[in-house]
Design a protein around this motif. Structure first.
Motif, mmCIF file in Angstrom:
data_model
loop_
_atom_site.group_PDB
_atom_site.id
_atom_site.type_symbol
_atom_site.label_atom_id
_atom_site.label_comp_id
_atom_site.label_asym_id
_atom_site.label_seq_id
_atom_site.Cartn_x
_atom_site.Cartn_y
_atom_site.Cartn_z
ATOM 1 N N PHE A 1 -30.018 69.375 2.050
ATOM 2 C CA PHE A 1 -31.527 70.116 2.464
ATOM 3 C C PHE A 1 -31.605 71.359 3.253
ATOM 4 C CE2 PHE A 1 -33.229 65.021 2.188
ATOM 5 C CZ PHE A 1 -33.180 65.155 1.469
ATOM 6 N N LEU B 1 -26.284 50.405 9.407
ATOM 7 C CA LEU B 1 -26.920 50.695 8.482
ATOM 8 C C LEU B 1 -26.569 51.825 7.397
ATOM 9 C CD1 LEU B 1 -30.262 50.862 7.760
ATOM 10 C CD2 LEU B 1 -30.507 53.387 9.813
ATOM 11 N N LEU C 1 -36.164 60.145 5.877
ATOM 12 C CA LEU C 1 -35.780 59.428 7.290
ATOM 13 C C LEU C 1 -35.555 62.007 7.782
ATOM 14 C CD1 LEU C 1 -32.466 57.974 6.201
ATOM 15 C CD2 LEU C 1 -34.171 57.955 8.444
ATOM 16 N N LEU D 1 -33.884 50.438 -1.740
ATOM 17 C CA LEU D 1 -32.745 50.829 -0.750
ATOM 18 C C LEU D 1 -33.763 51.543 0.011
ATOM 19 C CD1 LEU D 1 -29.848 52.188 -0.652
ATOM 20 C CD2 LEU D 1 -31.003 54.621 -1.509
ATOM 21 N N LEU E 1 -27.154 61.947 4.441
ATOM 22 C CA LEU E 1 -28.347 62.119 3.633
ATOM 23 C C LEU E 1 -28.996 63.419 3.195
ATOM 24 C CD1 LEU E 1 -30.338 59.138 3.320
ATOM 25 C CD2 LEU E 1 -28.738 59.979 1.423
ATOM 26 N N ALA E 2 -29.149 64.293 4.672
ATOM 27 C CA ALA E 2 -29.307 65.878 4.468
ATOM 28 C C ALA E 2 -28.421 66.570 3.964
ATOM 29 C CB ALA E 2 -29.808 66.054 5.921
ATOM 30 N N GLY F 1 -30.231 59.914 8.532
ATOM 31 C CA GLY F 1 -30.536 60.888 7.110
ATOM 32 C C GLY F 1 -29.805 62.424 7.551
ATOM 33 N N GLU G 1 -31.564 57.883 -3.499
ATOM 34 C CA GLU G 1 -30.675 58.042 -2.386
ATOM 35 C C GLU G 1 -31.611 59.506 -1.722
ATOM 36 O OE1 GLU G 1 -26.786 58.885 -3.060
ATOM 37 O OE2 GLU G 1 -26.183 56.643 -3.391
ATOM 38 N N TYR G 2 -32.228 60.011 -2.682
ATOM 39 C CA TYR G 2 -32.604 61.334 -2.646
ATOM 40 C C TYR G 2 -34.109 60.868 -1.648
ATOM 41 C CZ TYR G 2 -33.867 66.239 -3.132
ATOM 42 O OH TYR G 2 -33.941 67.152 -3.457
ATOM 43 N N VAL H 1 -37.732 54.198 11.225
ATOM 44 C CA VAL H 1 -38.093 54.170 10.007
ATOM 45 C C VAL H 1 -38.180 53.194 9.749
ATOM 46 C CG1 VAL H 1 -37.219 56.149 8.645
ATOM 47 C CG2 VAL H 1 -35.819 53.792 8.602
ATOM 48 N N LYS I 1 -27.204 65.684 0.177
ATOM 49 C CA LYS I 1 -28.404 66.466 -0.889
ATOM 50 C C LYS I 1 -28.434 67.492 -0.479
ATOM 51 C CE LYS I 1 -28.309 62.088 -2.427
ATOM 52 N NZ LYS I 1 -27.471 61.775 -3.376
ATOM 53 N N PRO J 1 -29.081 58.285 -7.702
ATOM 54 C CA PRO J 1 -29.515 58.635 -7.366
ATOM 55 C C PRO J 1 -30.106 59.326 -6.430
ATOM 56 C CG PRO J 1 -28.249 58.861 -8.945
ATOM 57 C CD PRO J 1 -28.554 57.658 -9.047
ATOM 58 N N ARG K 1 -30.351 51.467 16.622
ATOM 59 C CA ARG K 1 -31.429 51.724 16.105
ATOM 60 C C ARG K 1 -31.859 52.876 15.371
ATOM 61 N NH1 ARG K 1 -32.190 48.968 10.799
ATOM 62 N NH2 ARG K 1 -32.882 50.606 9.776
ATOM 63 N N GLU L 1 -31.108 55.337 12.029
ATOM 64 C CA GLU L 1 -31.352 55.974 11.384
ATOM 65 C C GLU L 1 -31.294 57.551 11.003
ATOM 66 O OE1 GLU L 1 -35.452 55.317 12.132
ATOM 67 O OE2 GLU L 1 -35.335 53.417 11.526
ATOM 68 N N VAL M 1 -32.739 49.695 4.726
ATOM 69 C CA VAL M 1 -32.713 49.590 5.553
ATOM 70 C C VAL M 1 -33.792 49.693 6.351
ATOM 71 C CG1 VAL M 1 -30.974 52.088 4.253
ATOM 72 C CG2 VAL M 1 -34.178 52.222 5.386
ATOM 73 N N LEU N 1 -34.712 58.650 0.023
ATOM 74 C CA LEU N 1 -33.976 58.072 1.184
ATOM 75 C C LEU N 1 -34.084 59.634 2.121
ATOM 76 C CD1 LEU N 1 -33.553 55.906 4.121
ATOM 77 C CD2 LEU N 1 -31.554 55.576 2.489
ATOM 78 N N GLY N 2 -33.322 60.357 2.167
ATOM 79 C CA GLY N 2 -33.029 61.422 2.525
ATOM 80 C C GLY N 2 -34.102 61.818 2.890
ATOM 81 N N LEU N 3 -35.195 62.163 1.835
ATOM 82 C CA LEU N 3 -36.468 62.289 2.158
ATOM 83 C C LEU N 3 -37.291 61.875 3.688
ATOM 84 C CD1 LEU N 3 -37.211 64.236 -0.783
ATOM 85 C CD2 LEU N 3 -37.112 65.677 0.490
#
Lengths: 287, 287
Positions: free
Chosen positions: B91, B131, A85, A131, B85-86, B82, A78-79, A111, B89, A75, B74, B78, A135, A81-83
């Protein structure tokens, strides 16, 4: 089975207890109630970090300390990587423009190929590094035997991710001197412990635009006080210590404890035993 | 070399021109000025999509059409990761709480193991699928020969990503009937073309919480009109058609054209030739 919500009720509950499950991992109640621990043999914490439990009384005792290694690794990766991106693609700018119903095209950063230094060679750091590498980022993992070498890795770093345990060797490791080595385009992500960073130094670096931004999930004081300048600095994302907390995480933590409790009752070796001199678990190939 | 900023200046510039570089890929100027194209042999567009260029006049002519395949693959992958994940999570919730200086812990969703359907088997769709798969998502790629089979893939889908070219086969593919097949927990991401979606149907589904959210980078009308309900729907991220646009992208697009122009001048085969009957490039193994 007895429950305690603070140091004084813990001091009442401890006498005679063999096993202590610590749920509030940011509380100093165990340290404060420690003199009442007359029969304790094992302390388990529902967290990865054990920094509030490595006080002299527990360290010098023969009480076994275990943590919840493993629950948070993926977790948190993933968090993070999310930040990365979210900042590379300027999602904060997108959401701010959206709130104004404003169509504001921007160009964003890739990235892939960007250089990231992950500090923390335990399972959380390794999961993050894995992770980010998956990417296409150019990842360097700095483990516990290499913390001293961090400064020379900072020039040329695009992303610095802190995921180390809080120990004497890591406390305040990101200070003004270290920040000065980062390029102006660098961003810092902290998902470890707030005290890894000298917060006033980070605030200065962000204010003066000596680095490009930061995403902070942990702080010197939690909850982050409402008057902290970090809430409103440019390029800063503040989140409330939640990077590893998936839906269902509490049940996952209960399962980790239950498994160890069955081992304890059967007289078998416990899992995730913390090396009390180092401040983290050393089984499982940590570097 | 002549420049034109709209259909009427293009109509003045076209007579005698052999080569046309289309920079504004959302303009209908080429269609409107087409009768003035008396010598045109080649049209190149600084975009991946060619939907504004597949009008009858150009389709029926023997003018070669090429696009900028490859520049966006690419970066868009990405961007989509993103967005996933945003939203997983939360965001947007984090940034909103931050703006209020509010410490509001939440539990979030994993992405590993979640099921994602990517529509669009060209290089952009394949880059996205690759990805998302690299971070452990369970990815199904629906290419051009399988568009008809999309409905049966929608139940059980956590994330639906639209990255298809806009053709007669894909226009309006995400309509009320398709949306009704998605689970309530599903989220939609559109980085292809706005008209892949029946926007009023999507608005209804989001308003009535029949799906959990959407991230939209493309719209039926661009810029998205200020009075569109999409700006302020719960669980929706609106961005201004920027998913593939990295810093330096314009120069990358110029290089793609320059390379093809050298081939044209040398009498060599052009790269990225669009199959005008299909509406996309078919070389390079697209499915």
């Amino acid at each position: 089975m007895r429950f305690a919500g603070d140091a004084s009720s813990l001091a009442e509950a401890l006498p005679g207890a063999e096993v202590l499950l610590v749920w509030d991992f940011l509380s100093d109640a165990v340290r404060d109630a420690w003199p009442a621990a007359d029969s304790l043999r094992w302390v388990h914490t529902a967290s990865a970090g054990v920094d509030r439990l490595t006080f002299p009384g527990l360290l010098e005792s023969d009480v076994t300390l275990t943590n919840s290694r493993g629950v948070f690794d993926r977790p948190m990766a993933e968090y993070v990587l999310g930040l990365v991106l979210a900042m590379a693609k300027d999602f904060p700018g997108t959401l701010a423009a959206q709130a104004r119903r404003e169509w504001r095209h921007r160009e964003t950063e890739p990235v892939a190929g960007r250089r990231v230094v992950v500090v923390g060679g335990g399972p959380i750091g390794r999961a993050i590094a894995g992770l980010l590498g998956a990417v296409g980022m150019d990842v360097e993992l700095v483990g516990r035997r290499e913390f001293d070498g961090l400064p020379r890795r900072l020039p040329g770093t695009d992303w610095l991710v802190l995921a180390a345990p809080l120990t004497d060797a890591t406390r305040g490791m990101l200070d003004a001197a270290a920040l000065a080595l980062l390029p102006r385009s660098a961003r810092v992500i902290n998902v470890g412990r707030g005290a890894l960073v000298v917060e006033p130094d980070l605030v200065d670096a962000l204010r003066e635009r000596r680095i490009a931004g930061a995403a902070l999930d942990v702080f010197a004081r939690e909850p982050l006080p409402a008057d902290s300048p970090l809430w409103a600095l440019p390029g800063v994302i503040v989140s409330p210590h939640m990077s590893g907390d998936l839906i269902g995480w509490r049940q996952d933590l209960v399962e980790v404890f239950r498994d160890n409790l069955a081992r304890y009752q059967a007289g078998e070796p416990l899992r995730n035993v913390v090396d009390k001199t180092l401040g983290y678990v050393t089984t499982g190939g940590g570097t």
